[in-house]
Design a protein around this motif. Sequence first.
Motif, PDB file in Angstrom:
ATOM      1  N   SER A  47       0.808  -1.215   0.000  1.00  0.00           N
ATOM      2  CA  SER A  47       0.000   0.000   0.000  1.00  0.00           C
ATOM      3  C   SER A  47       0.848   1.274   0.000  1.00  0.00           C
ATOM      4  N   LEU A  48       2.173   1.149   0.128  1.00  0.00           N
ATOM      5  CA  LEU A  48       3.034   2.329   0.205  1.00  0.00           C
ATOM      6  C   LEU A  48       3.579   2.710  -1.157  1.00  0.00           C
ATOM      7  N   ASP A  49       3.560   4.017  -1.451  1.00  0.00           N
ATOM      8  CA  ASP A  49       4.228   4.513  -2.657  1.00  0.00           C
ATOM      9  C   ASP A  49       5.720   4.326  -2.488  1.00  0.00           C
ATOM     10  N   GLY A  73       7.071  12.668   4.580  1.00  0.00           N
ATOM     11  CA  GLY A  73       6.983  12.981   5.993  1.00  0.00           C
ATOM     12  C   GLY A  73       7.082  11.741   6.871  1.00  0.00           C
ATOM     13  N   ALA A  74       6.900  10.562   6.257  1.00  0.00           N
ATOM     14  CA  ALA A  74       6.960   9.308   7.026  1.00  0.00           C
ATOM     15  C   ALA A  74       7.530   8.176   6.173  1.00  0.00           C
ATOM     16  N   ARG A  75       8.498   8.490   5.307  1.00  0.00           N
ATOM     17  CA  ARG A  75       9.088   7.464   4.449  1.00  0.00           C
ATOM     18  C   ARG A  75      10.159   6.677   5.192  1.00  0.00           C
ATOM     19  N   ASP A  76      10.372   5.452   4.753  1.00  0.00           N
ATOM     20  CA  ASP A  76      11.446   4.604   5.253  1.00  0.00           C
ATOM     21  C   ASP A  76      12.282   4.132   4.077  1.00  0.00           C
ATOM     22  N   VAL A  77      13.510   3.688   4.363  1.00  0.00           N
ATOM     23  CA  VAL A  77      14.435   3.221   3.334  1.00  0.00           C
ATOM     24  C   VAL A  77      14.509   1.701   3.397  1.00  0.00           C
ATOM     25  N   ASP A  98      12.576   4.752  12.275  1.00  0.00           N
ATOM     26  CA  ASP A  98      12.129   5.967  12.944  1.00  0.00           C
ATOM     27  C   ASP A  98      10.824   6.448  12.318  1.00  0.00           C
ATOM     28  N   THR A  99       9.964   7.070  13.102  1.00  0.00           N
ATOM     29  CA  THR A  99       8.696   7.586  12.567  1.00  0.00           C
ATOM     30  C   THR A  99       8.885   8.843  11.733  1.00  0.00           C
ATOM     31  N   ALA A 100      10.060   9.460  11.802  1.00  0.00           N
ATOM     32  CA  ALA A 100      10.341  10.652  10.991  1.00  0.00           C
ATOM     33  C   ALA A 100      10.592  10.225   9.542  1.00  0.00           C
ATOM     34  N   SER A 123      14.935  13.001  11.380  1.00  0.00           N
ATOM     35  CA  SER A 123      14.476  12.684  12.737  1.00  0.00           C
ATOM     36  C   SER A 123      14.743  13.799  13.749  1.00  0.00           C
ATOM     37  N   ARG A 124      15.684  14.710  13.459  1.00  0.00           N
ATOM     38  CA  ARG A 124      15.950  15.840  14.365  1.00  0.00           C
ATOM     39  C   ARG A 124      15.233  17.118  13.931  1.00  0.00           C
TER      40      ARG A 124
END
Length: 175
Positions: A47-49, A73-77, A98-100, A123-124
């Motif tokens: 479901s994620l782009d 705003g909430a992507r992951d690698v 991380d949620t960032a 994240s900061r």
Amino acid sequence: FGLDQEVKVRVAARDFAGNTMDPVSWSFWTQMRPFGENIRISSGPTSLDKGRPAACADSRGRVWMAWHAGPPGARDVYAAWYDPATKTVAKASQLTLDTADQCNPALAVGANDRVYVVWQDNSRGNWDLCARWAAEGGLWSDTVKVIDSNENQVRPAICVDQGSAPRVYVAWQDD
């Protein structure tokens, strides 16, 4: 255009004042070749782009890929590899938890097929660069901050020299 097809082009032009140019014609042959079948590499939440793919190959011929997935705003690698000899696709590893927002990965392969992935991390509240690496066997290191400043570091690029004591080089755009 099709594969190995002759394309003929003829141009005749006239401007608004009525001036015309002599018609010009030329032709060329296309030389398109298929790369092979499409193979889905970016497993994980369907479901994620997904975006910003990066790829490199190791000495065994495996093609390593990294990409980000999720809403801005909430992507992951994520990272995975494909072995064309066996047509095997490794299960994707989620490199960031991380949620960032973490995005725009780049990757390179060094000596002994160690794979390095670098990305920008928010994240900061500003963009820093982070990295992880995996040796043969696919165990990923802990996340390491490449640079940690109050400015924004974005769009990383990475390479590894192949000397007897390999060094990893990271470049980026900075405020």
